[in-house]
Write a protein that holds these residues in place. Structure first.
Motif, PDB file in Angstrom:
ATOM      1  N   ARG A  79       0.830  -1.227   0.000  1.00 17.90           N
ATOM      2  CA  ARG A  79       0.000   0.000   0.000  1.00 17.90           C
ATOM      3  C   ARG A  79       0.854   1.263   0.000  1.00 17.90           C
ATOM      4  O   ARG A  79       0.344   2.357   0.214  1.00 17.90           O
ATOM      5  CB  ARG A  79      -0.916   0.004   1.219  1.00 17.90           C
ATOM      6  N   GLN A  80       2.151   1.040  -0.144  1.00 23.33           N
ATOM      7  CA  GLN A  80       3.110   2.151  -0.212  1.00 23.33           C
ATOM      8  C   GLN A  80       3.023   3.096   0.996  1.00 23.33           C
ATOM      9  O   GLN A  80       3.002   4.317   0.849  1.00 23.33           O
ATOM     10  CB  GLN A  80       2.909   2.916  -1.511  1.00 23.33           C
ATOM     11  N   VAL A  81       2.894   2.480   2.163  1.00 21.69           N
ATOM     12  CA  VAL A  81       2.921   3.294   3.380  1.00 21.69           C
ATOM     13  C   VAL A  81       4.056   2.829   4.292  1.00 21.69           C
ATOM     14  O   VAL A  81       3.963   2.896   5.500  1.00 21.69           O
ATOM     15  CB  VAL A  81       1.576   3.245   4.153  1.00 21.69           C
ATOM     16  N   ALA A  82       5.127   2.332   3.643  1.00 24.44           N
ATOM     17  CA  ALA A  82       6.234   1.757   4.415  1.00 24.44           C
ATOM     18  C   ALA A  82       6.829   2.751   5.400  1.00 24.44           C
ATOM     19  O   ALA A  82       7.342   2.373   6.442  1.00 24.44           O
ATOM     20  CB  ALA A  82       7.305   1.250   3.468  1.00 24.44           C
ATOM     21  N   GLY A  83       6.724   4.046   5.075  1.00 22.08           N
ATOM     22  CA  GLY A  83       7.326   5.062   5.930  1.00 22.08           C
ATOM     23  C   GLY A  83       6.671   5.160   7.298  1.00 22.08           C
ATOM     24  O   GLY A  83       7.246   5.682   8.234  1.00 22.08           O
ATOM     25  N   VAL A  84       5.436   4.606   7.422  1.00 17.59           N
ATOM     26  CA  VAL A  84       4.707   4.696   8.682  1.00 17.59           C
ATOM     27  C   VAL A  84       5.489   4.027   9.811  1.00 17.59           C
ATOM     28  O   VAL A  84       5.521   4.492  10.936  1.00 17.59           O
ATOM     29  CB  VAL A  84       3.308   4.036   8.534  1.00 17.59           C
ATOM     30  N   TRP A  85       6.134   2.924   9.460  1.00 17.05           N
ATOM     31  CA  TRP A  85       6.911   2.194  10.471  1.00 17.05           C
ATOM     32  C   TRP A  85       8.364   2.662  10.407  1.00 17.05           C
ATOM     33  O   TRP A  85       9.216   1.990   9.902  1.00 17.05           O
ATOM     34  CB  TRP A  85       6.801   0.701  10.203  1.00 17.05           C
ATOM     35  N   SER A  86       8.592   3.854  10.913  1.00 17.07           N
ATOM     36  CA  SER A  86       9.944   4.383  10.773  1.00 17.07           C
ATOM     37  C   SER A  86      10.712   4.246  12.074  1.00 17.07           C
ATOM     38  O   SER A  86      11.905   4.046  12.093  1.00 17.07           O
ATOM     39  CB  SER A  86       9.899   5.841  10.339  1.00 17.07           C
TER      40      SER A  86
ATOM     41  N   LEU B 143       6.945  -1.130  17.634  1.00 10.88           N
ATOM     42  CA  LEU B 143       6.362  -1.995  16.613  1.00 10.88           C
ATOM     43  C   LEU B 143       5.100  -1.343  16.050  1.00 10.88           C
ATOM     44  O   LEU B 143       4.410  -0.610  16.759  1.00 10.88           O
ATOM     45  CB  LEU B 143       6.017  -3.348  17.232  1.00 10.88           C
ATOM     46  N   PRO B 144       4.782  -1.635  14.786  1.00  7.94           N
ATOM     47  CA  PRO B 144       3.596  -1.025  14.182  1.00  7.94           C
ATOM     48  C   PRO B 144       2.304  -1.665  14.682  1.00  7.94           C
ATOM     49  O   PRO B 144       1.232  -1.075  14.558  1.00  7.94           O
ATOM     50  CB  PRO B 144       3.782  -1.298  12.694  1.00  7.94           C
ATOM     51  N   VAL B 145       2.385  -2.863  15.222  1.00  4.11           N
ATOM     52  CA  VAL B 145       1.187  -3.523  15.758  1.00  4.11           C
ATOM     53  C   VAL B 145       1.524  -4.098  17.127  1.00  4.11           C
ATOM     54  O   VAL B 145       2.683  -4.351  17.433  1.00  4.11           O
ATOM     55  CB  VAL B 145       0.708  -4.705  14.876  1.00  4.11           C
ATOM     56  N   GLU B 146       0.500  -4.321  17.904  1.00  3.20           N
ATOM     57  CA  GLU B 146       0.734  -4.925  19.209  1.00  3.20           C
ATOM     58  C   GLU B 146       0.889  -6.432  19.017  1.00  3.20           C
ATOM     59  O   GLU B 146       0.094  -7.046  18.303  1.00  3.20           O
ATOM     60  CB  GLU B 146      -0.450  -4.643  20.123  1.00  3.20           C
ATOM     61  N   ILE B 147       1.920  -6.994  19.616  1.00  5.40           N
ATOM     62  CA  ILE B 147       2.131  -8.437  19.459  1.00  5.40           C
ATOM     63  C   ILE B 147       1.998  -9.099  20.815  1.00  5.40           C
ATOM     64  O   ILE B 147       2.745  -8.780  21.747  1.00  5.40           O
ATOM     65  CB  ILE B 147       3.503  -8.720  18.837  1.00  5.40           C
ATOM     66  N   ASP B 148       1.032  -9.983  20.915  1.00  8.24           N
ATOM     67  CA  ASP B 148       0.790 -10.650  22.190  1.00  8.24           C
ATOM     68  C   ASP B 148       1.535 -11.977  22.203  1.00  8.24           C
ATOM     69  O   ASP B 148       1.224 -12.881  21.434  1.00  8.24           O
ATOM     70  CB  ASP B 148      -0.713 -10.882  22.372  1.00  8.24           C
ATOM     71  N   LEU B 149       2.528 -12.070  23.064  1.00  5.60           N
ATOM     72  CA  LEU B 149       3.332 -13.286  23.104  1.00  5.60           C
ATOM     73  C   LEU B 149       2.755 -14.317  24.072  1.00  5.60           C
ATOM     74  O   LEU B 149       3.303 -15.395  24.231  1.00  5.60           O
ATOM     75  CB  LEU B 149       4.766 -12.952  23.512  1.00  5.60           C
ATOM     76  N   GLY B 150       1.663 -13.961  24.728  1.00  5.86           N
ATOM     77  CA  GLY B 150       1.048 -14.921  25.657  1.00  5.86           C
ATOM     78  C   GLY B 150       1.525 -14.710  27.073  1.00  5.86           C
ATOM     79  O   GLY B 150       2.504 -13.990  27.338  1.00  5.86           O
ATOM     80  N   GLN B 151       0.815 -15.359  27.988  1.00  4.15           N
ATOM     81  CA  GLN B 151       1.034 -15.179  29.418  1.00  4.15           C
ATOM     82  C   GLN B 151       2.473 -15.462  29.848  1.00  4.15           C
ATOM     83  O   GLN B 151       3.049 -14.762  30.663  1.00  4.15           O
ATOM     84  CB  GLN B 151       0.066 -16.102  30.165  1.00  4.15           C
ATOM     85  N   GLU B 152       3.069 -16.508  29.250  1.00  4.31           N
ATOM     86  CA  GLU B 152       4.396 -16.929  29.723  1.00  4.31           C
ATOM     87  C   GLU B 152       5.480 -15.891  29.458  1.00  4.31           C
ATOM     88  O   GLU B 152       6.540 -15.913  30.067  1.00  4.31           O
ATOM     89  CB  GLU B 152       4.782 -18.276  29.097  1.00  4.31           C
TER      90      GLU B 152
END
Ligand SMILES: [Zn+2]
Length: 393
Positions: free
Chosen positions: A306-313, A318-327
């Motif tokens: 989508r040509q919005v690579a600059g958003v994650w500069s 991180l650009p999104v929240e990553i849930d690694l789990g309880q452990e």
């Protein structure tokens, strides 16, 4: 994991194909060898001077034709298998990403100092796992020159753990006695659990060890207040000392799980006392990376398309929240509901008079002019900044 399943499915197909082709080829080769031997025996039995009849000649010619046909079919089966093997290779390439450059922070491991840190983490991981020779080789090859004082705790931990795995309790007991004060402070059950296991080992021997069992019971007495329930069970089992505790309702005392548990307790306590995390930082990092990389790679792909690579500069977030789990959750975190940002030391969470919590920056934005007064954004309670309190996790 999906990638593993996809490859595994393909691999299974290939194995089936290989198995059936193998059976077929072996069968035709066996048949062929048996025919060759049959003909050879027949020819050997005939007198030397006898001429070969036309009929035999025709049979041999027929046999040679069959041999050629077998050769071709075996060749084809082999070619077919070869095709499937290379297809599997492509499946592996398709399912596993090898190019992570899109999500790698450039320069993360550049520089002598960072390289050294990385090597030290790897070396420490090997020491933790008891792979002492590999750790030593890495130590030499990477010129880490780790001092003995940094290695010794791992060596001791591993030595004791290895003894426990072989059901030898003395080294662990000695360690627990040496560190009794600190263990008690942490309310660790380690020492009691070790004595309990020794007691169980004595009970296992039956009535023959009756005197030792009773003497050892006295050693357990100081733990009775803290571990009443366990003590009752141990004492109750003595009723069956003569008939054999194995055959009684107390047979669960001999379960192998107690040994697994003691290894866990010891590792946790020893790491705690040494100021180390229970899990190796390297394996935690790698496991977290394995979970986080696939979503990051796909979001990067979407951003590029989508040509919005600059958003994650910003490389720090991180650009999104990553849930690694309880452990993988080690600390409680607070995200401000107003600014939608994770709190930090500069922007800590603040508890308002009404009980709602927002970040300090959000609070300052709510204050009107120089009055110090503001309204809670969730309930209309009015207060001044003096009424708020910082919250510590
Ligand atoms: Zn409120």
């Amino acid at each position: 994991m999906d990638a593993c399943y996809a490859v595994d499915k393909e691999l299974e197909k290939l194995c089936d194909k290989y198995k059936s082709a193998n059976e077929r080829i072996s069968q035709s080769l066996d048949d062929f060898i048996a025919s060759v031997q049959g003909y050879a025996n027949e020819i050997n039995q005939k007198p030397h001077d006898e001429t070969v009849s036309g009929e035999v000649k025709a049979t041999i010619k027929d046999f040679i034709d069959r041999a050629k046909a077998t050769n071709i079919s075996v060749g084809n089966a082999h070619k077919d298998l070869h095709g499937s093997v290379s297809k599997l290779g492509k499946t592996v390439d398709r399912n596993f990403t090898t190019d992570f450059s899109a999500v790698i922070t450039e320069g993360a491991f550049d520089g002598e100092w960072k390289q050294r840190l990385l090597n030290e983490v790897i070396c420490e991981h090997f020491l933790r796992q008891g792979m002492l020779d590999i750790a030593e080789s890495l130590n030499e090859d990477a010129h880490l020159q780790l001092p003995h004082v940094r290695k010794e705790p791992f060596l001791e931990l591993h030595r004791i753990l290895e003894s426990l795995r072989q059901h030898i309790l003395d080294p662990a007991l000695q360690w627990a006695e040496q560190n009794r004060e600190e263990l008690n402070r942490r309310k660790s059950p380690l020492e009691f659990k070790l004595h309990r296991l020794r007691f169980i080992e004595l009970i296992k021997c039956g009535a023959i060890k009756q005197r030792e069992v009773l003497e050892y019971a006295r050693k357990l007495a100081p733990f009775a207040d803290e571990h009443t329930k366990d003590m009752q069970l141990l004492m109750g089992s003595l009723l069956y000392l003569h008939e054999g505790v194995q055959n009684s309702t107390y047979s669960f005392l001999f379960e192998e799980s107690s040994w697994v548990e003691i290894c866990d307790i010891f590792t946790r306590d020893a790491c705690g006392l040494l100021g180390l995390s229970v899990e190796s930082p390297l394996s935690v990092g790698i496991n977290a990376g394995c979970k986080a990389l696939p979503p990051l790679l796909s979001i990067r792909q979407v951003m590029q398309s989508r040509q919005v690579a600059g958003v994650w500069s910003s490389k720090e977030e991180l650009p999104v929240e990553i849930d690694l789990g309880q452990e993988y959750r080690y600390h409680s975190i607070f995200a401000c509901p107003i600014l939608r940002q994770q709190s930090s030391e500069q922007n800590p969470p603040m508890r308002l008079m009404c009980g709602h919590v927002i970040s300090k920056d959000a609070l300052h934005k709510l204050v009107v002019g120089n009055s110090n007064r503001f309204k809670c954004p969730y309930c209309p309670v009015e207060m001044t900044t003096i009424d708020t309190r910082q919250i510590y996790f």
